[in-house]
Structure formats: C-alpha cells, structure tokens
Design a protein around this motif. Structure first.
Motif, PDB file in Angstrom:
ATOM      1  N   ALA A  31       0.948  -1.308  -0.173  1.00 20.83           N
ATOM      2  CA  ALA A  31       0.152  -0.044  -0.098  1.00 20.83           C
ATOM      3  C   ALA A  31       0.810   1.160   0.092  1.00 20.83           C
ATOM      4  N   ALA A  32       0.588   2.295  -0.573  1.00 16.52           N
ATOM      5  CA  ALA A  32       1.479   3.465  -0.852  1.00 16.52           C
ATOM      6  C   ALA A  32       0.672   4.680  -0.991  1.00 16.52           C
ATOM      7  N   GLY A  33       1.354   5.857  -0.617  1.00 14.65           N
ATOM      8  CA  GLY A  33       0.769   7.108  -0.773  1.00 14.65           C
ATOM      9  C   GLY A  33       0.873   7.603  -1.909  1.00 14.65           C
TER      10      GLY A  33
ATOM     11  N   TYR B 159       4.388   9.086   9.019  1.00 11.43           N
ATOM     12  CA  TYR B 159       4.260   9.379   7.561  1.00 11.43           C
ATOM     13  C   TYR B 159       5.256  10.587   7.309  1.00 11.43           C
ATOM     14  N   GLU B 160       5.232  10.986   5.985  1.00 11.38           N
ATOM     15  CA  GLU B 160       6.065  11.951   5.670  1.00 11.38           C
ATOM     16  C   GLU B 160       5.482  13.252   6.111  1.00 11.38           C
TER      17      GLU B 160
ATOM     18  N   THR C 182       5.239   6.510  -2.132  1.00 10.62           N
ATOM     19  CA  THR C 182       5.975   6.448  -1.106  1.00 10.62           C
ATOM     20  C   THR C 182       5.255   5.234  -0.176  1.00 10.62           C
ATOM     21  N   GLY C 183       6.314   4.657   0.479  1.00  9.36           N
ATOM     22  CA  GLY C 183       5.705   3.743   1.273  1.00  9.36           C
ATOM     23  C   GLY C 183       6.776   3.354   2.187  1.00  9.36           C
ATOM     24  N   MET C 184       6.731   2.120   3.042  1.00 10.51           N
ATOM     25  CA  MET C 184       7.588   1.845   4.073  1.00 10.51           C
ATOM     26  C   MET C 184       8.166   0.459   4.086  1.00 10.51           C
TER      27      MET C 184
ATOM     28  N   THR D 155      -3.325   4.109  -1.836  1.00  9.05           N
ATOM     29  CA  THR D 155      -4.474   4.009  -0.799  1.00  9.05           C
ATOM     30  C   THR D 155      -4.805   5.453  -0.405  1.00  9.05           C
ATOM     31  N   ASN D 156      -3.999   6.406  -0.595  1.00  5.84           N
ATOM     32  CA  ASN D 156      -4.222   7.776  -0.219  1.00  5.84           C
ATOM     33  C   ASN D 156      -3.261   8.796  -0.765  1.00  5.84           C
TER      34      ASN D 156
ATOM     35  N   ALA E  18      -0.263  11.452  -0.254  1.00  4.80           N
ATOM     36  CA  ALA E  18       0.802  11.677   0.771  1.00  4.80           C
ATOM     37  C   ALA E  18       0.278  12.965   1.463  1.00  4.80           C
TER      38      ALA E  18
ATOM     39  N   VAL F 128      -5.672   3.734   5.017  1.00  2.09           N
ATOM     40  CA  VAL F 128      -4.776   2.735   4.205  1.00  2.09           C
ATOM     41  C   VAL F 128      -5.331   1.470   3.993  1.00  2.09           C
TER      42      VAL F 128
END
Ligand code: HPA
Length: 266
Positions: free
Chosen positions: A107-109, A186-187, A203-205, A228-229, A231, A244
């Motif tokens: 899942a990423a922003g 989050y960033e 971006t993700g983790m 999912t969203n 950022a 998310v």
C-alpha cells in the motif's frame, strides 16, 4: 538458514515453490480462498512474528493455476524494530526453496495529484530512502554477489504480462517510481514535495529491502503498489492507517483479480 529450511521441509515435503508473493496492507483477502499448507511466522525458526494490524503473519504454500507458490501474508517491517536483514530473511529462504520469481505488493501514498487513491501502480524503479541496505554484513556467496547490480530490478517482461492481463480485465494501470522511507511516521509535506521533485510517484515503508534482496538472489521481480491515499500535503485528509487499510480492501479486490490473471501467464 538450514534449520529454517529443515523446519519448512518437515511441513511441505518436496513441494517446490517457483513463485513467491508478498501481500501488503489490506491485500490478505487474496489468499482467503486458497487451499494449502499454512505456517505461522511465529512457528518458523529465524522468523519474527508480524505485529501490525491488518497483517496476518503466515506463509501459505499452495498451487495457483498449477503454479507452485509461497505467499507471505503479512511482512516484516523495518519500523517494527526488525533489522533490514531480518526483514528480508524470508526472501533468502524462498530462494533456497527454489523460488525464481517474486511479486511484491504494498500500500502506498501518492506523491502526485494525478495518481489518484484506488490506482494500481506498477513499480518501474525505486529510491531507497530507508537510510540502510539489507545486504550490509557478511555476504553469502551461495545467494548472490557482494556488489549486486540493480539495473532492471523490476522486470519489464513481468510488467508487460501484467499490462496484457489488465487490458483483458479492463483495469487501468499506472506506472511510477516507488520511494521507501523507514516510517513509522508518515512523511512531512516538505518530504513529500522533495520525493516528488526527485522523480518518485509513490511512497511507502516496505518493498525496497525485499526487492533489493530478491534481485541480489537473481529473482525476477514484479512490484505493485496499491495507491491508498494522497501523501501528506496533497489533500485535506492527513494520511492515516485506517484509510490505508480500508482503501487497501476496496481497491485490493481489483488487484487480487489482476494478480490471479497474471499468475496464469508468468
Ligand atoms: N506514506 C507512507 N507509507 C504509506 C502511505 C503514505 O502516505 N500510505 C500507505 N503507506
């Protein structure tokens, strides 16, 4: 490593997976209806239990369209306090079990307005902003070389197959660069602007450490982000885990369908 392999072999016998799939947040539904041998991480020597809500924490060995596969339902994250080496240990185990192709999802922003939440993005390349590398430490020459090349990490062949399947299913695909920060925060909006300026789309983790190790082990890698969203700073809603997971479930159904079709052809 040998203890891990022996333990897994005691459960799966001579089943030899050729494909590994790592399921990200909200994508667990992909294997809800699959029959196979399930092994909780907590039982496996060398694996640590996954602790994040929305992640289950087990390996599933199964056949999908007559492809022998191992699915990671839930993954280990750097932000949980696992080293990057522990985070990517399962990938090395898969290599030893015979896996030569891996599908890594997350899942990423979104870092760009036009990449809307709910999109599926095929990862073309990545930027590692985690501040470390999973291959730091003594090198195991049986897995890969000390200084592995990271060109063409994300396989063009596999991306083209996904495109063919997406066209057939009428699913729109986006393409982009995935950037990974350690999290768990989050960033900041300034970091989001920086990442976009540097050419990243999402971006993700996660994903980056696993992808580096998979490439190092000479696997063919397919990386897919479920956006999912937006950022931080790109929308009025601040990124949050609930959103998310919820968007992961909604758009995840589309991704599950695409994965199923893709697996027939790879
Ligand atoms: N940032 C970092 N990781 C994420 C995000 C985000 O906006 N959404 C899902 N994973």
């Amino acid at each position: 490593m040998q203890d891990t392999i022996n333990f897994i072999r005691s459960k799966i016998g001579d089943f030899k997976p050729e494909l590994a799939i790592v399921l990200g947040s909200g994508l667990g539904a992909f294997c809800d209806n699959l029959e196979g041998i399930r092994i909780p991480y907590a039982d496996i020597t060398g694996f640590a239990p996954s602790k994040v809500k929305g992640h289950k924490g087990e390996l599933l060995f199964c056949e999908i369209h007559s492809k022998k596969a191992v699915i990671m339902q839930g993954r280990f994250h750097f932000y949980e306090g696992h080293s990057l080496s522990a985070t990517t240990y399962p990938i090395k185990v898969f290599k030893k079990l015979g896996v030569d192709k891996i599908i890594i999802t997350n899942a990423a922003g979104s870092l760009k307005k036009e990449l809307t939440p709910g999109s599926i993005m095929l990862i073309e390349d990545h930027i590692n902003f985690m501040g470390s590398n999973p291959l730091i430490g003594e090198n195991d020459e049986t897995l890969g070389t000390r200084f592995p090349d990271m060109n063409d990490l994300y396989s063009k062949r596999l991306r083209d197959i996904v495109k063919t399947c997406a066209d057939k299913l009428n699913i729109e695909l986006k393409y982009g660069i995935y950037s990974a920060l350690s999290g768990p925060s989050y960033e900041t909006p300034a970091e989001v602007r920086m990442l976009a300026l540097l050419g990243a789309s999402a971006t993700g983790m996660s994903t980056v450490p696993e992808a580096i190790v998979a490439k190092y082990c000479s696997m063919e890698v397919l990386g897919i982000s479920l956006i999912t969203n937006y950022a931080a700073g790109l929308s009025d809603v601040a990124p949050n885990h609930k959103e998310v997971v919820e968007m992961g479930k909604i758009a995840g159904a589309k991704l599950c369908e695409l994965l199923d079709e893709t697996i027939k052809l790879i």
